[in-house]
Scaffold this motif. Structure first.
Motif, PDB file in Angstrom:
ATOM      1  N   ALA A 267       0.829  -1.206   0.000  1.00 37.05           N
ATOM      2  CA  ALA A 267       0.000   0.000   0.000  1.00 37.05           C
ATOM      3  C   ALA A 267       0.865   1.258   0.000  1.00 37.05           C
ATOM      4  O   ALA A 267       0.602   2.217  -0.738  1.00 37.05           O
ATOM      5  CB  ALA A 267      -0.929  -0.005   1.211  1.00 37.05           C
ATOM      6  N   ILE A 268       1.915   1.255   0.819  1.00 37.86           N
ATOM      7  CA  ILE A 268       2.802   2.421   0.904  1.00 37.86           C
ATOM      8  C   ILE A 268       3.540   2.631  -0.418  1.00 37.86           C
ATOM      9  O   ILE A 268       3.599   3.746  -0.948  1.00 37.86           O
ATOM     10  CB  ILE A 268       3.810   2.253   2.060  1.00 37.86           C
ATOM     11  N   TYR A 269       4.090   1.547  -0.963  1.00 42.55           N
ATOM     12  CA  TYR A 269       4.874   1.678  -2.198  1.00 42.55           C
ATOM     13  C   TYR A 269       3.984   2.087  -3.370  1.00 42.55           C
ATOM     14  O   TYR A 269       4.351   2.947  -4.182  1.00 42.55           O
ATOM     15  CB  TYR A 269       5.590   0.364  -2.516  1.00 42.55           C
ATOM     16  N   TRP A 270       2.812   1.462  -3.463  1.00 41.32           N
ATOM     17  CA  TRP A 270       1.903   1.797  -4.553  1.00 41.32           C
ATOM     18  C   TRP A 270       1.425   3.245  -4.449  1.00 41.32           C
ATOM     19  O   TRP A 270       1.331   3.947  -5.459  1.00 41.32           O
ATOM     20  CB  TRP A 270       0.710   0.842  -4.556  1.00 41.32           C
TER      21      TRP A 270
ATOM     22  N   VAL B  52       6.795  -0.043 -15.910  1.00 38.82           N
ATOM     23  CA  VAL B  52       6.277  -0.934 -14.876  1.00 38.82           C
ATOM     24  C   VAL B  52       7.421  -1.520 -14.051  1.00 38.82           C
ATOM     25  O   VAL B  52       7.208  -2.030 -12.948  1.00 38.82           O
ATOM     26  CB  VAL B  52       5.435  -2.060 -15.520  1.00 38.82           C
ATOM     27  N   ARG B  53       8.651  -1.411 -14.560  1.00 41.47           N
ATOM     28  CA  ARG B  53       9.815  -1.924 -13.832  1.00 41.47           C
ATOM     29  C   ARG B  53       9.955  -1.280 -12.453  1.00 41.47           C
ATOM     30  O   ARG B  53      10.560  -1.859 -11.548  1.00 41.47           O
ATOM     31  CB  ARG B  53      11.095  -1.704 -14.641  1.00 41.47           C
ATOM     32  N   HIS B  54       9.416  -0.088 -12.288  1.00 44.00           N
ATOM     33  CA  HIS B  54       9.494   0.578 -10.991  1.00 44.00           C
ATOM     34  C   HIS B  54       8.645  -0.125  -9.935  1.00 44.00           C
ATOM     35  O   HIS B  54       8.751   0.177  -8.744  1.00 44.00           O
ATOM     36  CB  HIS B  54       9.060   2.041 -11.118  1.00 44.00           C
ATOM     37  N   LEU B  55       7.808  -1.055 -10.377  1.00 42.59           N
ATOM     38  CA  LEU B  55       6.976  -1.811  -9.436  1.00 42.59           C
ATOM     39  C   LEU B  55       7.556  -3.188  -9.128  1.00 42.59           C
ATOM     40  O   LEU B  55       6.955  -3.953  -8.374  1.00 42.59           O
ATOM     41  CB  LEU B  55       5.564  -1.989 -10.009  1.00 42.59           C
ATOM     42  N   LEU B  56       8.701  -3.509  -9.701  1.00 45.05           N
ATOM     43  CA  LEU B  56       9.256  -4.857  -9.550  1.00 45.05           C
ATOM     44  C   LEU B  56       9.460  -5.260  -8.092  1.00 45.05           C
ATOM     45  O   LEU B  56       9.329  -6.436  -7.748  1.00 45.05           O
ATOM     46  CB  LEU B  56      10.586  -4.961 -10.309  1.00 45.05           C
ATOM     47  N   VAL B  57       9.768  -4.292  -7.233  1.00 46.49           N
ATOM     48  CA  VAL B  57      10.005  -4.635  -5.827  1.00 46.49           C
ATOM     49  C   VAL B  57       8.733  -5.119  -5.140  1.00 46.49           C
ATOM     50  O   VAL B  57       8.801  -5.722  -4.061  1.00 46.49           O
ATOM     51  CB  VAL B  57      10.583  -3.431  -5.048  1.00 46.49           C
ATOM     52  N   THR B  58       7.581  -4.886  -5.744  1.00 48.06           N
ATOM     53  CA  THR B  58       6.327  -5.344  -5.134  1.00 48.06           C
ATOM     54  C   THR B  58       5.948  -6.750  -5.587  1.00 48.06           C
ATOM     55  O   THR B  58       5.106  -7.397  -4.961  1.00 48.06           O
ATOM     56  CB  THR B  58       5.167  -4.392  -5.487  1.00 48.06           C
ATOM     57  N   TYR B  59       6.553  -7.229  -6.657  1.00 41.84           N
ATOM     58  CA  TYR B  59       6.162  -8.519  -7.228  1.00 41.84           C
ATOM     59  C   TYR B  59       6.298  -9.689  -6.248  1.00 41.84           C
ATOM     60  O   TYR B  59       5.367 -10.493  -6.117  1.00 41.84           O
ATOM     61  CB  TYR B  59       6.973  -8.801  -8.497  1.00 41.84           C
TER      62      TYR B  59
END
Length: 345
Positions: A156-159, A171-178
């Motif tokens: 939630a915080i990262y998003w 979308v690579r900036h979201l890889l840490v959430t995967y």
């Protein structure tokens, strides 16, 4: 862990040079208190490593606020869009994954209000659709599933941070959430296997579909888009940059040029590789707006091949006087790796 690791990394970094570099990099940083504190730490023997880490954090923040001009859903802007990451994430992930996510979310929503608790007050107030009941049930679920709650909180915080960011380039900036998303979905699915008839065959089918998508897109993984976007060949209509085009197809273009015995190609390439290295004297510089139309290109060059990377092709729409819009009237003779279009005139 951060402090000692960065301390080792800065051992051979001259202290005064580190301080000078830090001050230069943060010279335009908005929050001077944070910038000055980071510069202060940069040449202090014990906390230099922490200062270098802080510099990285501030640089990321500065980059996110500054943004990057890019194309998204027919618009070109550097201000960013709040819908960017949700839409791009939805289009870049296989539909099989989204079906699994829906299973997990529905089960989670059903599970929270139906939790049993030793707290009698929770039982007494557990009437259907009660906000109070949901609040108490959620509180109880959080205590019982704290690890999952912690992962959800991180997501939630990262998003939230990503959505508010002006840096919308991939979308690579979201890889840490995967990893967290996969763990959470897998956990819910594991609890579902005995609750839904034929659930295991359904999951096997979805995972097989997922693997098939991976095999089908090989070796053009970067350009993957699901069926909602029209597949890899339709993704450029929604978004470009590192979601589709990161300069990865220059070598493939050079191979295509060789195979087709092409003597010269006018190329506007998005990437850091050197076109001259791959194409040699066949490479001719090209920029948006250099030619007004096909006839102008033929008159000035005698005709030939034009190659344009997807990012520059779609991004040029931001300036109608210097764009490649005129190329849209012609069918490309080739599309290299889904990221470079080639026309012949």
């Amino acid at each position: 862990m951060v402090w000692p690791i960065y301390y080792v990394f800065t051992l051979n970094y001259p202290a005064e040079r580190q301080k000078a570099d830090t001050e230069f990099i943060l010279s335009s940083f908005g929050n001077r208190t944070l910038a000055d504190l980071t510069a202060f730490m940069a040449n202090k023997p014990i906390i230099r490593g922490l200062g270098e880490y802080a510099l990285g954090l501030l640089m990321v923040g500065q980059r996110a606020v500054g943004g990057n001009t890019t194309y998204f859903l027919g618009e070109v802007s550097g201000a960013g869009w709040r819908s960017y990451f949700p839409i791009v994430y939805a289009l870049k992930e296989p539909l099989a994954w989204w079906i699994l996510v829906i299973f997990a979310l529905v089960y989670l929503a059903w599970q929270i209000p139906s939790l049993k608790s030793k707290d009698e007050s929770l039982k007494q107030r557990s009437f259907k659709n009660s906000i109070r009941h949901w609040s108490l049930a959620l509180s109880h679920w959080t205590k019982v599933h704290f690890v999952e709650f912690a992962m959800l909180l991180w997501l939630a915080i990262y998003w939230t941070t990503s959505i508010k960011s002006n840096l919308n380039i991939g979308v690579r900036h979201l890889l840490v959430t995967y990893p967290f998303a996969i763990i959470l979905v897998s956990g819910q699915l594991a609890r579902l296997k005995h609750k839904i008839k034929y659930f295991i065959p359904i999951v096997v089918f979805l995972l097989t579909w997922y693997v098939a998508e991976n095999l089908h897109i090989w070796p053009y993984y970067l350009t993957y888009f699901n069926q909602l976007a029209g597949g890899p060949s339709g993704g450029y209509r929604y978004v470009v940059d590192s979601n589709l085009d990161w300069g990865q197809d220059l070598k493939r273009l050079s191979q295509w040029v060789e195979e087709n015995k092409i003597d010269k190609i006018h190329l506007d390439y998005f990437g850091w590789s050197d076109p001259v290295y791959y194409l040699g004297p066949k490479f001719q510089w090209l920029t948006a707006g250099q030619y007004k139309n096909a006839q102008d290109f033929i008159n000035k060059t005698g005709g030939g091949y034009i190659g344009v990377s997807a990012t520059f092709f779609m991004g040029s729409r931001g300036n109608p006087t210097k764009s490649y819009i005129w190329l849209q009237r012609f069918e490309p003779v080739a599309v290299i790796g889904n990221s470079i279009w080639v026309w012949k005139f």
